[in-house]
Design an enzyme around this catalytic site. Structure first.
Site, PDB file in Angstrom:
ATOM      1  N   THR A   1      -0.560  11.401  -9.692  1.00  0.00           N
ATOM      2  CA  THR A   1      -0.174  12.711  -9.168  1.00  0.00           C
ATOM      3  C   THR A   1      -0.015  13.753 -10.266  1.00  0.00           C
ATOM      4  O   THR A   1      -0.236  14.938 -10.042  1.00  0.00           O
ATOM      5  CB  THR A   1       1.142  12.553  -8.372  1.00  0.00           C
ATOM      6  OG1 THR A   1       0.855  11.742  -7.240  1.00  0.00           O
ATOM      7  CG2 THR A   1       1.711  13.868  -7.913  1.00  0.00           C
TER       8      THR A   1
ATOM      9  N   SER B   1      -2.879   5.552  -8.697  1.00  0.00           N
ATOM     10  CA  SER B   1      -2.412   4.226  -9.132  1.00  0.00           C
ATOM     11  C   SER B   1      -2.242   3.253  -7.981  1.00  0.00           C
ATOM     12  O   SER B   1      -2.023   2.067  -8.201  1.00  0.00           O
ATOM     13  CB  SER B   1      -1.125   4.332  -9.958  1.00  0.00           C
ATOM     14  OG  SER B   1       0.003   4.416  -9.140  1.00  0.00           O
TER      15      SER B   1
ATOM     16  N   TYR C   1      -2.397  15.182  -1.184  1.00  0.00           N
ATOM     17  CA  TYR C   1      -3.241  15.843  -2.196  1.00  0.00           C
ATOM     18  C   TYR C   1      -4.177  14.802  -2.812  1.00  0.00           C
ATOM     19  O   TYR C   1      -4.040  13.608  -2.560  1.00  0.00           O
ATOM     20  CB  TYR C   1      -2.340  16.466  -3.276  1.00  0.00           C
ATOM     21  CG  TYR C   1      -1.293  15.493  -3.743  1.00  0.00           C
ATOM     22  CD1 TYR C   1      -1.591  14.525  -4.688  1.00  0.00           C
ATOM     23  CD2 TYR C   1      -0.013  15.477  -3.166  1.00  0.00           C
ATOM     24  CE1 TYR C   1      -0.655  13.578  -5.075  1.00  0.00           C
ATOM     25  CE2 TYR C   1       0.924  14.538  -3.545  1.00  0.00           C
ATOM     26  CZ  TYR C   1       0.597  13.590  -4.492  1.00  0.00           C
ATOM     27  OH  TYR C   1       1.508  12.650  -4.860  1.00  0.00           O
TER      28      TYR C   1
ATOM     29  N   THR D   1       2.782   7.118  -9.931  1.00  0.00           N
ATOM     30  CA  THR D   1       4.096   6.480  -9.784  1.00  0.00           C
ATOM     31  C   THR D   1       4.062   5.243  -8.878  1.00  0.00           C
ATOM     32  O   THR D   1       4.966   4.419  -8.933  1.00  0.00           O
ATOM     33  CB  THR D   1       5.132   7.471  -9.224  1.00  0.00           C
ATOM     34  OG1 THR D   1       4.672   7.941  -7.956  1.00  0.00           O
ATOM     35  CG2 THR D   1       5.360   8.627 -10.172  1.00  0.00           C
ATOM     36  N   ASP D   2       3.000   5.113  -8.051  1.00  0.00           N
ATOM     37  CA  ASP D   2       2.998   4.020  -7.061  1.00  0.00           C
ATOM     38  C   ASP D   2       3.084   2.637  -7.709  1.00  0.00           C
ATOM     39  O   ASP D   2       3.810   1.764  -7.229  1.00  0.00           O
ATOM     40  CB  ASP D   2       1.738   4.081  -6.193  1.00  0.00           C
ATOM     41  CG  ASP D   2       1.773   5.240  -5.198  1.00  0.00           C
ATOM     42  OD1 ASP D   2       2.819   5.897  -5.093  1.00  0.00           O
ATOM     43  OD2 ASP D   2       0.748   5.476  -4.537  1.00  0.00           O
TER      44      ASP D   2
ATOM     45  N   LYS E   1      10.376   2.126  -8.030  1.00  0.00           N
ATOM     46  CA  LYS E   1      10.253   3.330  -7.199  1.00  0.00           C
ATOM     47  C   LYS E   1      11.075   3.133  -5.937  1.00  0.00           C
ATOM     48  O   LYS E   1      10.885   2.144  -5.225  1.00  0.00           O
ATOM     49  CB  LYS E   1       8.770   3.578  -6.868  1.00  0.00           C
ATOM     50  CG  LYS E   1       8.508   4.919  -6.212  1.00  0.00           C
ATOM     51  CD  LYS E   1       7.006   5.220  -6.113  1.00  0.00           C
ATOM     52  CE  LYS E   1       6.797   6.608  -5.539  1.00  0.00           C
ATOM     53  NZ  LYS E   1       5.377   6.981  -5.460  1.00  0.00           N
TER      54      LYS E   1
ATOM     55  N   GLU F   1      15.400 -28.159   0.021  1.00  0.00           N
ATOM     56  CA  GLU F   1      14.006 -28.357   0.486  1.00  0.00           C
ATOM     57  C   GLU F   1      13.070 -27.257  -0.036  1.00  0.00           C
ATOM     58  O   GLU F   1      11.872 -27.482  -0.165  1.00  0.00           O
ATOM     59  CB  GLU F   1      13.904 -28.499   2.016  1.00  0.00           C
ATOM     60  CG  GLU F   1      14.549 -27.425   2.839  1.00  0.00           C
ATOM     61  CD  GLU F   1      15.966 -27.827   3.297  1.00  0.00           C
ATOM     62  OE1 GLU F   1      16.718 -28.388   2.472  1.00  0.00           O
ATOM     63  OE2 GLU F   1      16.294 -27.555   4.458  1.00  0.00           O
TER      64      GLU F   1
END
Ligand code: ASP
Length: 334
Positions: A14, A61, A28, A94-95, A167, A292
């Site tokens: 971004t 990203s 965008y 940022t993702d 994030k 388990e």
């Protein structure tokens, strides 16, 4: 005073995206804008830094790949190995910034500052945050206190550790937070302030290095499954069928595994697939649990998020570490 040399590596995101109007802050696209447009607007930077630039990728990203991680890591390692380079700043969407940053935190061999930054608002938006974030990333990179702290993430006046920062908000500029542990510090005006540091081994103190892997090598498939009511073993079986070598199972609560899922995890472990037990809950460690789950070969993620647990497992598997007890020690340690 001689200027410090900083290498700026751009990957997209971004911070170099453009909207159709000044009020568009979602939907965008990444276009022709380059990081130079932001650099031109940074105050007093040229007086303080000798800047070198490399474009490593130009992607949103959300489309990041482990192959680009390795390429970026090799570029950063080459830069920090040079005597004339003092620090590296990386611009990134940022993702998946926290995953890329954690990959570098585990694989780089350096004490020099390596600082990620990005933006939540496109460069065209009112109150675009990219420019100040970039400026602050340079300030942190230039500060001697930033040496030896591992890979840092600087956004919204906050300095986070790649180990913990995540994030937390889809659209807010105050999105990154070290949810389990807090942030490392702040950068405000000309003051870089540290309050905390991470006790987890990183960079120089890990067994990983870019030199372990050939350029352009691909990584094994590692999938993440997020558990929920009505969950059963079919997606675990599907991961194995499509060739996963690792699965991060984001269980319920303290990594609880629904009864119907467990037989699939037993089958996966028997087939040599390594299964991490993490949680879909945002904070708190995942450890202990029912015998388990351990007997089924599950490896506790402790307080690594599912996304970061996947990064550690990818690196370990790529390095040929498949022994369950060794992996358990690694997840407890890093
Ligand atoms: N989707 C964008 C990316 O990760 C979001 C951002 O950069 O803030 O590239």
């Amino acid at each position: 005073m001689s200027k410090k040399k900083v290498v700026l590596m751009s990957t997209g995101g971004t911070i170099v995206s453009s909207g159709e109007s000044a009020t568009q802050t979602t939907g965008y696209r990444l276009g022709e804008l380059s990081i130079n447009a932001l650099l031109d607007q940074l105050p007093d930077l040229k007086d303080r830094i000798e800047l070198e630039q490399e474009a490593v990728s130009h992607i949103d990203s959300s489309s990041m790949t482990s192959e680009i991680w390795l390429k970026l890591a090799r570029h950063v390692q080459t830069a920090v190995d040079r005597d004339d380079v003092d620090a590296v700043v990386i611009t990134h969407g940022t993702d998946t910034m926290e995953e890329t940053a954690y990959f570098l935190h585990l694989i780089l061999k350096t004490e020099k500052p390596v600082v990620f930054t990005g933006a939540m608002r496109p460069a065209t938006a009112l109150s675009a945050d990219g420019i100040l974030n970039l400026y602050n990333a340079f300030q942190v990179a230039l500060d001697n206190q930033s040496k030896g702290l591992g890979v840092l993430m600087v956004l919204n006046n906050t300095i986070g550790s790649a180990r913990f920062s995540t994030k937390t908000n889809t659209t807010n500029v105050a999105t990154f937070s070290g949810l389990n542990t807090g942030d490392l510090g702040s950068v405000i005006d000309n003051a870089v302030m540290y309050f905390n540091h991470s006790t987890r081994p990183h960079t120089m103190a890990t067994p990983f290095s870019v030199h372990d892997f050939d350029a352009n090598e691909s990584f094994p498939r590692v999938d993440i499954l997020l558990s929920h009511a009505d969950d059963d073993a079919r997606l675990v079986d599907a991961c194995v069928a499509i060739g996963a070598k690792g699965i991060v199972f984001a269980g319920l609560g303290n990594g609880c595994v629904p009864e119907k899922v467990l037989p699939g995890i037993e089958r996966a472990s028997k087939a040599g697939v390594r299964v991490i037990r993490s949680s879909r809950v945002f904070t708190g460690p995942v450890f202990n649990g029912l015998s388990e789950w351990k007997e089924a070969g599950m490896i506790d993620a402790w307080n690594l998020s599912a996304a970061k647990a996947r990064v550690l497992l990818l690196l370990a598997l790529k390095k040929g570490i498949t022994d369950i007890d060794t992996l358990r020690e690694m997840f407890e340690r890093y």
